[in-house]
Design a protein around this motif. Structure first.
Motif, PDB file in Angstrom:
ATOM      1  N   ALA A   1       0.854  -1.191   0.000  1.00 47.28           N
ATOM      2  CA  ALA A   1       0.000   0.000   0.000  1.00 47.28           C
ATOM      3  C   ALA A   1       0.887   1.237   0.000  1.00 47.28           C
ATOM      4  CB  ALA A   1      -0.893   0.003   1.210  1.00 47.28           C
ATOM      5  N   LEU A   2       0.221   2.362  -0.380  1.00 46.29           N
ATOM      6  CA  LEU A   2       0.770   3.719  -0.274  1.00 46.29           C
ATOM      7  C   LEU A   2       1.853   4.030  -1.295  1.00 46.29           C
ATOM      8  CD1 LEU A   2       1.232   3.875   3.627  1.00 46.29           C
ATOM      9  CD2 LEU A   2      -0.879   4.079   2.324  1.00 46.29           C
ATOM     10  N   TYR A   3       1.992   3.198  -2.323  1.00 46.70           N
ATOM     11  CA  TYR A   3       3.080   3.373  -3.294  1.00 46.70           C
ATOM     12  C   TYR A   3       3.015   4.742  -3.968  1.00 46.70           C
ATOM     13  CZ  TYR A   3       6.121   1.700  -7.182  1.00 46.70           C
ATOM     14  OH  TYR A   3       7.124   1.507  -8.108  1.00 46.70           O
ATOM     15  N   GLY A   4       1.805   5.297  -4.116  1.00 46.33           N
ATOM     16  CA  GLY A   4       1.670   6.582  -4.792  1.00 46.33           C
ATOM     17  C   GLY A   4       2.202   7.754  -4.001  1.00 46.33           C
ATOM     18  N   ALA A   5       2.605   7.530  -2.762  1.00 43.07           N
ATOM     19  CA  ALA A   5       3.121   8.614  -1.927  1.00 43.07           C
ATOM     20  C   ALA A   5       4.642   8.566  -1.799  1.00 43.07           C
ATOM     21  CB  ALA A   5       2.481   8.547  -0.545  1.00 43.07           C
ATOM     22  N   ALA A   6       5.310   7.981  -2.782  1.00 39.60           N
ATOM     23  CA  ALA A   6       6.778   7.905  -2.742  1.00 39.60           C
ATOM     24  C   ALA A   6       7.381   9.297  -2.596  1.00 39.60           C
ATOM     25  CB  ALA A   6       7.292   7.244  -4.020  1.00 39.60           C
ATOM     26  N   GLU A   7       8.294   9.454  -1.671  1.00 38.27           N
ATOM     27  CA  GLU A   7       8.885  10.759  -1.391  1.00 38.27           C
ATOM     28  C   GLU A   7       9.555  11.334  -2.628  1.00 38.27           C
ATOM     29  OE1 GLU A   7      11.483  10.772   1.961  1.00 38.27           O
ATOM     30  OE2 GLU A   7       9.866  10.456   3.403  1.00 38.27           O
ATOM     31  N   GLY A   8       9.286  12.629  -2.865  1.00 36.48           N
ATOM     32  CA  GLY A   8       9.895  13.319  -3.990  1.00 36.48           C
ATOM     33  C   GLY A   8       9.381  12.864  -5.338  1.00 36.48           C
ATOM     34  N   GLY A   9       8.332  12.021  -5.345  1.00 34.30           N
ATOM     35  CA  GLY A   9       7.845  11.497  -6.608  1.00 34.30           C
ATOM     36  C   GLY A   9       8.824  10.554  -7.278  1.00 34.30           C
ATOM     37  N   ARG A  10       9.807  10.066  -6.532  1.00 34.54           N
ATOM     38  CA  ARG A  10      10.850   9.205  -7.094  1.00 34.54           C
ATOM     39  C   ARG A  10      10.458   7.747  -6.911  1.00 34.54           C
ATOM     40  NH1 ARG A  10      15.622   7.612  -4.595  1.00 34.54           N
ATOM     41  NH2 ARG A  10      15.436   9.275  -3.048  1.00 34.54           N
ATOM     42  N   ASP A  11      10.370   7.033  -8.017  1.00 32.14           N
ATOM     43  CA  ASP A  11       9.863   5.666  -7.985  1.00 32.14           C
ATOM     44  C   ASP A  11      10.684   4.783  -7.052  1.00 32.14           C
ATOM     45  OD1 ASP A  11       8.002   3.798  -8.632  1.00 32.14           O
ATOM     46  OD2 ASP A  11       8.468   3.716 -10.760  1.00 32.14           O
ATOM     47  N   TYR A  12       9.992   3.850  -6.398  1.00 31.40           N
ATOM     48  CA  TYR A  12      10.550   2.886  -5.458  1.00 31.40           C
ATOM     49  C   TYR A  12      11.041   3.535  -4.166  1.00 31.40           C
ATOM     50  CZ  TYR A  12      11.009   0.704 -10.097  1.00 31.40           C
ATOM     51  OH  TYR A  12      10.781   0.267 -11.382  1.00 31.40           O
ATOM     52  N   ASN A  13      10.826   4.838  -4.005  1.00 28.38           N
ATOM     53  CA  ASN A  13      11.353   5.540  -2.841  1.00 28.38           C
ATOM     54  C   ASN A  13      10.520   5.236  -1.599  1.00 28.38           C
ATOM     55  OD1 ASN A  13      13.163   7.161  -1.527  1.00 28.38           O
ATOM     56  ND2 ASN A  13      12.355   9.098  -2.269  1.00 28.38           N
ATOM     57  N   THR A  14      11.024   5.670  -0.460  1.00 31.70           N
ATOM     58  CA  THR A  14      10.356   5.425   0.807  1.00 31.70           C
ATOM     59  C   THR A  14       9.065   6.222   0.909  1.00 31.70           C
ATOM     60  OG1 THR A  14      10.747   5.307   3.191  1.00 31.70           O
ATOM     61  CG2 THR A  14      11.510   7.285   2.071  1.00 31.70           C
ATOM     62  N   THR A  15       8.184   5.755   1.769  1.00 30.04           N
ATOM     63  CA  THR A  15       6.911   6.421   2.051  1.00 30.04           C
ATOM     64  C   THR A  15       6.750   6.506   3.562  1.00 30.04           C
ATOM     65  OG1 THR A  15       5.886   5.549   0.045  1.00 30.04           O
ATOM     66  CG2 THR A  15       4.411   6.291   1.773  1.00 30.04           C
ATOM     67  N   ASP A  16       6.336   7.668   4.029  1.00 31.33           N
ATOM     68  CA  ASP A  16       6.162   7.842   5.469  1.00 31.33           C
ATOM     69  C   ASP A  16       4.964   8.743   5.706  1.00 31.33           C
ATOM     70  OD1 ASP A  16       6.544   7.670   8.166  1.00 31.33           O
ATOM     71  OD2 ASP A  16       8.256   9.023   8.251  1.00 31.33           O
ATOM     72  N   MET A  17       3.964   8.238   6.414  1.00 33.57           N
ATOM     73  CA  MET A  17       2.790   9.054   6.719  1.00 33.57           C
ATOM     74  C   MET A  17       2.116   8.526   7.972  1.00 33.57           C
ATOM     75  SD  MET A  17      -0.170   7.830   4.021  1.00 33.57           S
ATOM     76  CE  MET A  17       0.805   8.190   2.567  1.00 33.57           C
ATOM     77  N   SER A  18       1.215   9.335   8.517  1.00 29.77           N
ATOM     78  CA  SER A  18       0.485   8.926   9.708  1.00 29.77           C
ATOM     79  C   SER A  18      -0.556   7.869   9.359  1.00 29.77           C
ATOM     80  CB  SER A  18      -0.214  10.137  10.328  1.00 29.77           C
ATOM     81  OG  SER A  18      -1.296  10.562   9.506  1.00 29.77           O
ATOM     82  N   ARG A  19      -0.958   7.109  10.364  1.00 31.80           N
ATOM     83  CA  ARG A  19      -2.003   6.116  10.158  1.00 31.80           C
ATOM     84  C   ARG A  19      -3.317   6.787   9.732  1.00 31.80           C
ATOM     85  NH1 ARG A  19      -1.003   0.948  12.835  1.00 31.80           N
ATOM     86  NH2 ARG A  19       1.143   0.490  12.211  1.00 31.80           N
ATOM     87  N   LEU A  20      -3.627   7.950  10.313  1.00 32.45           N
ATOM     88  CA  LEU A  20      -4.857   8.644   9.938  1.00 32.45           C
ATOM     89  C   LEU A  20      -4.866   8.985   8.454  1.00 32.45           C
ATOM     90  CD1 LEU A  20      -5.808  11.120  12.821  1.00 32.45           C
ATOM     91  CD2 LEU A  20      -7.201   9.294  11.851  1.00 32.45           C
ATOM     92  N   GLN A  21      -3.730   9.456   7.955  1.00 36.23           N
ATOM     93  CA  GLN A  21      -3.644   9.769   6.526  1.00 36.23           C
ATOM     94  C   GLN A  21      -3.844   8.519   5.681  1.00 36.23           C
ATOM     95  OE1 GLN A  21      -2.373  13.096   5.254  1.00 36.23           O
ATOM     96  NE2 GLN A  21      -0.850  12.565   3.720  1.00 36.23           N
TER      97      GLN A  21
END
Length: 765
Positions: free
Chosen positions: A214-234
């Motif tokens: 899940a959450l692949y569309g929120a890759a940091e910097g829009g850079r593919d395969y990059n890390t994703t970090d967000m709150s559970r609420l989000q």
């Protein structure tokens, strides 16, 4: 050493619970449980692990560099559960014969493929399809694709891709439905229904695979395969709804994402794959990794191949795509008691259940009817459907002086690097599509315009003059060719052609592989040489119609200024040329609406409609100091979510509510009159948004909660009615519970997320 001891205890405890679960397992289908249970009782541990192995024999477009060796021998040995990248009835039948005639237990294989926007008949990219806001049509696009793919031997598709994306730098926005969870969920469920139908065992339906969980569309910097970090609420409020919609629609499989969640890669994340997906949402299918995702956990820092394979299995991953970590290490981990046989058996059970639901045990060759393939693949009705889907995905962004639709008389200068190009019409992730069967714009315009129009053509520019960028865009074949003529000569020829015409149509944009997987861009401008072409064409003083193709929103403020009219067509597939001509000449009145906001510049990103207020919001009017804003650009997007014009105009009346106070057990009737005040019949997407003014968890400025696509004749008015329930007013609170709270709300209705009519009401307990 303490950590190792803790892990051993955890494995023993968890293993006992898994053994108990295996003894009491029930899917709810008694006959399937009996059949699968009987088969499992005959399987060796090696054969069970073999079912968890998904391979590709190579010879196709891959998403990595690994090609599995000795696939044939592994099939015979019972070490393969499924294959992908095998295209065509004959090849699939031969591979299936290996499994059902030469392996010990004769267990059939799954055959999958990336059917992202059509199979061999290619449709508009998913982002384009979503801009139709036509959910029945989107469902039908999946239904047509399933019919064609099953006729050619496939029984499993790695689709739909439902990742919410707010950053157009990420190339894979092309594969999704944009930035909104409500619309994204509607599209997700429609695609699953279209692929799987009401009976997944029918020979015209197949198993869908929702991705990327899940959450692949929120890759940091829009850079593919990059890390994703967000709150559970989000996660719960904005990113999870499309995945859950697929689960609720009965999707047969789910694919893990490459990113990590809460510091743990998705493929090895037990909270994600077991606690959330299965325990909270009730998912009944199986989980497959993305390409070598287990192996890639090593570079994340999660351990060696044996460790990450065991972690992935314990987390709830059932099938390993290509990496063979399960095949090579699970037996060793079992011997070392790092995993249990119950865990292996449960994963194997899920794979076998999928094959049972598809009817493969009853008839392993049900999808390999050569006569049906001849009849269905690339058939005329599918080309007609592709054309219909394409016209409805086009979005009109500007139309000064009603330059469009074009008259079917006079001389039209058709100019641009994508004006007479077959290579790019299909768009990204058209793995089974033949580019040589596509209709370029020049051909389509001649087909539609008739004998009364003189169309003269000039290329005008390369897609890019940057040879390094062109090389990257040409990874799967030539997409961004560099002409033998110099850029200056191309430009001068184009201006000379334009000067001989009554109107100019300039077809510009990205190459198809400038978006898609591993195609992130930090600069999302139109390539500068193409903007220079538009500037030169605008100086001729002729009406300038810009047709843009891209797989993402671009920063196009300058291009919009230069254009008299601007039509965004994304990438429309095999029938692109005919469909674009249909819209340009008025055979179809464009009705598409954007599903991603377009930024003024890359520095605004991420910019999306359902943002939250800060404690110092910038109000309407001049920019104020000590407010949340930029010095050099508006907070608002250049083009808002939901925006799109028509050849006619629609006028909205005031929003009327049947009550101003709503009880929790009541519905609120919302009515708005919409009038076609122009000269053409047209379709309008009427959008309803809500805002919760005060809540225990702060709410965005607006959330899409309903929409209707309606046809209105010139001069006609229609009353559009929405019925809101308390369910539409709910949100996830700080305990991740789906709740409503009494208080004041605003309902907003309009033709896009910016231009709306408002009315207020109060919710009581």
């Amino acid at each position: 050493m303490k950590r190792l001891s803790w892990l051993i205890v955890a494995v023993i405890v968890f293993g006992c619970s898994q053994t108990k679960q295996a003894q009491t397992y029930s899917s709810g289908d008694v006959e399937m449980d009996r059949f699968v249970g009987d088969l499992l009782s005959k399987m060796t541990i090696e054969e069970k692990i073999g079912q968890l192995n998904l391979l590709t024999p190579g010879g196709g477009i891959l998403t990595g560099s690994v090609v599995n060796p000795d696939v044939e021998q592994k099939i015979k040995a019972g070490n393969v559960g499924g294959l992908f990248g095998v295209i065509g009835v004959d090849k699939i039948r031969k591979a299936q014969e290996l499994a059902v005639t030469q392996s010990r237990l004769k267990i059939p294989l799954l055959f999958g493929s990336d059917v992202i926007h059509g199979y061999k008949t290619t449709f508009p990219i998913p982002l384009g399809l979503s801009c139709s806001w036509d959910i029945p049509m989107i469902e039908r696009s999946a239904r047509v694709a399933a019919n064609e793919a099953t006729a050619d031997g496939l029984n499993w598709v790695f689709s739909p891709m439902v990742d919410i994306a707010r950053d157009p730098r990420w190339g894979r926005v092309a594969e999704g439905a944009g930035e909104d969870p409500y619309l994204g969920a509607a599209v997700s469920a429609a695609m699953v229904r279209g692929y799987q139908g009401t009976n997944m065992a029918a020979d015209t339906t197949l198993m869908a695979c929702v991705k990327h969980f899940a959450l692949y569309g929120a890759a940091e910097g829009g850079r593919d395969y990059n890390t994703t970090d967000m709150s559970r609420l989000q996660m719960y409020e904005y990113y999870f709804p499309p995945y859950k919609a697929a689960v609720d629609a009965g999707v047969g499989s789910a694919m893990t994402s490459f990113n990590e969640i809460d510091g743990i890669p998705a493929t090895g994340n037990r909270w994600l794959l077991t606690e959330l997906l299965r325990n909270q949402w009730g998912f009944k299918g199986f989980v497959v990794t993305d390409y070598t995702a287990i192996n890639e956990m090593i570079d994340h820092g999660s351990g060696d191949l044996q460790q990450v394979s065991a972690q992935a299995l314990r987390a709830g991953t059932d099938m390993d795509m290509v990496g063979e970590g399960f095949l090579k290490t699970l037996k060793k981990s079992l011997d070392e008691k790092a995993i249990t046989e119950a865990e292996i058996t449960l994963a194997c059970r899920r794979i076998l259940e999928a094959k049972y639901k598809l009817g493969l045990f009853q008839d392993p060759y049900k999808y390999t009817n050569a006569q049906r393939a001849t009849r269905e693949v690339l058939s005329a009705d599918k080309r007609a459907a592709a054309r219909e889907f394409a016209v409805r995905s086009s979005v009109l962004l500007k139309n000064t002086n009603q330059t469009l639709p074009l008259k079917k008389t006079g001389t039209i200068a058709l100019i641009g690097p994508l004006a007479n190009d077959k290579n790019n019409m299909l768009g990204t992730w058209a793995v089974s599509g033949d580019k040589d069967l596509s209709i370029p714009v020049l051909t389509g315009m001649k087909n539609v315009a008739g004998a009364g129009v003189n169309i003269i053509y000039s290329k005008g520019a390369n897609i890019t003059d940057d040879t390094a960028l062109a090389k990257k865009a040409n990874v799967f074949g030539e997409r961004a060719s560099i002409d033998s003529l110099s850029p200056a000569r191309l430009l001068s020829d184009a201006v000379a052609t334009a000067n001989r015409a009554d109107v100019i149509v300039a077809v510009v944009g990205e190459a198809s592989e400038m978006s898609g997987e591993a195609a992130s861009r930090s600069d999302i401008n139109l390539p500068g040489n193409q903007t220079a072409l538009l500037e030169a064409l605008a100086k001729t003083g002729k009406p300038l119609v810009v047709v843009m193709m891209s797989g993402r929103p671009l920063t196009i403020t300058r291009e919009m200024q230069l254009a008299t009219s601007f039509l965004h067509v994304w990438f429309q597939g095999h029938e692109a040329g005919n469909a674009i001509a249909d819209v340009l000449f008025g055979n179809y009145n464009p009705s598409g609406k954007l599903t991603m906001s377009f930024p003024y510049n890359v520095g605004q990103i991420p910019v999306y409609y359902n943002h939250k207020n800060t404690g110092r919001p910038q109000g309407p009017g001049p920019t104020q100091k000590f407010r949340s804003n930029y010095l050099d650009v508006s907070n608002d997007p250049f083009l808002p979510f939901g925006f799109g014009l028509s050849y006619t105009t629609f006028t909205y009346g005031d929003v009327r509510l049947d009550k101003t106070t709503m009880q929790a057990n009541e519905q609120l009737r919302v009515t708005v009159p919409v009038t076609n005040s122009g000269r053409f019949a047209g379709e309008e997407v009427v959008q309803l948004y809500i805002h919760d003014k005060v809540a225990s968890v702060t709410q965005p400025v607006k959330k899409l909660k309903a929409f209707q696509k309606i046809m209105i004749r010139p001069g006609e008015s229609r009353e559009v009615v929405f019925n809101l329930s308390v369910e539409d007013l709910k949100f996830y609170n700080s305990e991740f519970k789906w709740v409503s709270e009494p208080g004041e709300f605003t309902v907003m209705v309009g033709g896009n997320s910016r231009d709306v009519k408002r009315a207020d009401f109060t919710l009581r307990n």
